[in-house]
Write an enzyme that holds these catalytic residues in place. Structure first.
Site, PDB file in Angstrom:
ATOM      1  N   THR A  60       0.816  -1.216   0.000  1.00 23.14           N
ATOM      2  CA  THR A  60       0.000   0.000   0.000  1.00 23.14           C
ATOM      3  C   THR A  60       0.852   1.270   0.000  1.00 23.14           C
ATOM      4  OG1 THR A  60      -1.779  -1.125   1.169  1.00 23.14           O
ATOM      5  CG2 THR A  60      -1.781   1.272   1.256  1.00 23.14           C
TER       6      THR A  60
ATOM      7  N   ALA B 293      -1.861   4.498  -3.781  1.00 23.23           N
ATOM      8  CA  ALA B 293      -2.091   3.147  -4.309  1.00 23.23           C
ATOM      9  C   ALA B 293      -2.578   2.258  -3.178  1.00 23.23           C
ATOM     10  CB  ALA B 293      -0.800   2.586  -4.921  1.00 23.23           C
ATOM     11  N   GLY B 294      -3.885   2.340  -2.912  1.00 23.16           N
ATOM     12  CA  GLY B 294      -4.495   1.498  -1.895  1.00 23.16           C
ATOM     13  C   GLY B 294      -5.292   0.396  -2.571  1.00 23.16           C
TER      14      GLY B 294
ATOM     15  N   GLY C 132      -5.567 -14.950  -1.208  1.00 18.14           N
ATOM     16  CA  GLY C 132      -5.345 -15.873  -0.102  1.00 18.14           C
ATOM     17  C   GLY C 132      -5.442 -15.190   1.249  1.00 18.14           C
TER      18      GLY C 132
ATOM     19  N   GLY D 226     -25.584  -0.370  28.607  1.00 13.21           N
ATOM     20  CA  GLY D 226     -24.582   0.638  28.921  1.00 13.21           C
ATOM     21  C   GLY D 226     -23.246   0.050  29.322  1.00 13.21           C
TER      22      GLY D 226
ATOM     23  N   GLU E 267      -6.872  -5.646   3.321  1.00  6.74           N
ATOM     24  CA  GLU E 267      -6.897  -6.787   2.393  1.00  6.74           C
ATOM     25  C   GLU E 267      -8.012  -6.638   1.352  1.00  6.74           C
ATOM     26  OE1 GLU E 267      -4.764  -9.121   2.033  1.00  6.74           O
ATOM     27  OE2 GLU E 267      -3.624  -9.147   3.889  1.00  6.74           O
ATOM     28  N   GLY E 268      -8.343  -5.385   1.039  1.00  7.58           N
ATOM     29  CA  GLY E 268      -9.386  -5.104   0.052  1.00  7.58           C
ATOM     30  C   GLY E 268     -10.696  -4.747   0.730  1.00  7.58           C
TER      31      GLY E 268
ATOM     32  N   SER F  57     -14.717  -3.784   1.402  1.00  9.78           N
ATOM     33  CA  SER F  57     -15.950  -4.481   1.007  1.00  9.78           C
ATOM     34  C   SER F  57     -16.371  -4.088  -0.397  1.00  9.78           C
ATOM     35  CB  SER F  57     -17.078  -4.156   1.995  1.00  9.78           C
ATOM     36  OG  SER F  57     -16.854  -4.775   3.244  1.00  9.78           O
TER      37      SER F  57
END
Length: 382
Positions: free
Chosen positions: A128, A132-133, A244, A343, A366-367, A369
């Site tokens: 990363t 560049a993410g 993976g 609470g 890791e990517g 959603s």
């Protein structure tokens, strides 16, 4: 999905170590207590000594060679006790896997035993960057050949375990004139290499016991044989390993959620309102029923993705589905657990507030959603 006897034994051993040694240290580690960080590092060595830092690596190089399902079960068990340790175990295993998959014989013999036995306390992925993410093809870190050495220059962001990693897998542009994503290569860089500079530790919402740092490369010279895999083949390596790694993060999310829900179940069995335990009331019962169903579905998606990977079959879509569903279901589960505590769940006397913070990142790293949905949709519509 039924587990084999060996997989059950590995999961049981991971749970035992995690509950005996990791869980008692987790809250103090989250608070940043120096003694807890030392215990954390000692626990990484303990996990290595028991074969959990190279679960899927070949036995001839010191690995356990137990397969992807065993890896997922290990990360779930460790993450259930301590999410910060769980992410370290997941990433370190993936570093070992990429070396086993595309490394040279010399790289395997040099580095895999050190990951497996704890000589390297952890492994780290340097992919990363600030620009560049979700788009790793947009890397700007450069690697230039100078004589018989590569010279690395650039910066990486949000690198898990960078503060104590012994080995870094680094992605850099080796052909800036190539089409986007085609001129990237991967390299192995050991900690302590001149020019490798670990930046300050980030102050995070959750998983605070796991160091996350920027890593800078300032005329960092590494030998020519530090190239990992084929020249300009780094993008394909990154894409494969991210797939993976998503199995591991899905398993981590499940482990955290399971800890939160188990704590909530124990609480509502003891806590009384209107003259009876909360667990006797239909509303909380339905909350638990829905959550249990979602977590079991997540578990099956994870095991399915792991089984496909072990069988050598295409698993990218399955891994994305597991990561997407498990991470989002885990967030719902931890918030349900916090709600059932009332609470008290908002107070640090109980661990559910930590679980809610720890699980939040699992839909991002890791990517995200959103990226998982793109992968699933493209595969489905292809």
């Amino acid at each position: 999905m039924l587990l084999t006897e060996d997989q059950e034994l590995i999961a049981d051993a991971a749970r035992r170590i995690a509950q005996e040694h990791l869980a008692p240290n987790a809250a103090a580690l989250d608070r940043g207590e120096p003694a807890a960080r030392e215990a954390f590092l000692a626990n990484l060595e303990r996990l290595a000594a028991n074969g959990f830092m190279a679960v899927d690596a070949p036995a001839e190089y010191g690995g356990t060679e137990a397969g992807t399902t065993a890896f997922a079960l290990t990360v779930e068990a460790v993450g259930n006790a301590c999410a910060a340790t769980g992410v370290t175990v997941s990433v370190t295993n993936m570093v070992g896997e990429v070396i086993a998959s595309v490394g040279s014989e010399e790289q395997k013999r040099t580095h895999l035993p050190r990951l497996a036995d704890g000589t390297y306390k952890a492994g780290a992925f340097c992919l990363t960057e600030a620009s560049a993410g979700s788009d790793p093809a947009a890397l700007t870190t450069r690697a230039v050949m100078s004589g018989n050495e590569w010279v690395l220059n650039g910066s990486k962001l949000y690198i898990t375990s960078a503060a104590y990693a012994g080995l870094f897998v680094v992605w850099a542009v080796t052909d800036p004139d190539a089409p986007k994503g085609k001129g990237i290569s991967a390299f192995l860089v050991e900690a302590g290499t001149p020019g490798l500079v670990v930046g300050r530790e980030e102050d995070k919402l959750g998983q605070r016991g796991s160091a996350t740092n920027a890593v800078h490369f300032e005329d960092c010279r590494i030998p020519a044989d530090a190239l990992l895999g084929p020249l300009h083949g780094g993008f394909r390596i990154a894409a494969g390993e991210l797939a993976g790694g998503r199995i591991g993060i899905a398993a981590l999310a499940l482990g955290i959620a399971r800890a939160a829900v188990d704590a909530a179940i124990a609480h509502i069995k003891e806590r009384e309102q209107f003259g009876r335990p909360i667990a006797a009331m239909q509303g909380p019962q339905w909350m638990i029923a829905d959550t249990e169903t979602e977590l079991e579905a997540a578990r099956l998606l994870i095991l399915q993705a792991a089984a496909l990977k072990e069988a050598g079959r295409p698993f990218g879509k399955a891994a994305s589905m597991a990561k997407l569903y498990a991470s989002e279901a885990a967030q719902r589960a931890t918030y349900t657990a916090l709600q059932l505590f009332g609470g008290a769940g908002y107070i640090r006397d109980h661990p559910v507030e930590r679980y809610a913070r720890d699980v939040r990142i699992t839909t991002i790293y890791e990517g995200t959603s959103e990226i998982q949905r793109l992968i699933i949709a493209r595969d489905t519509l292809a």
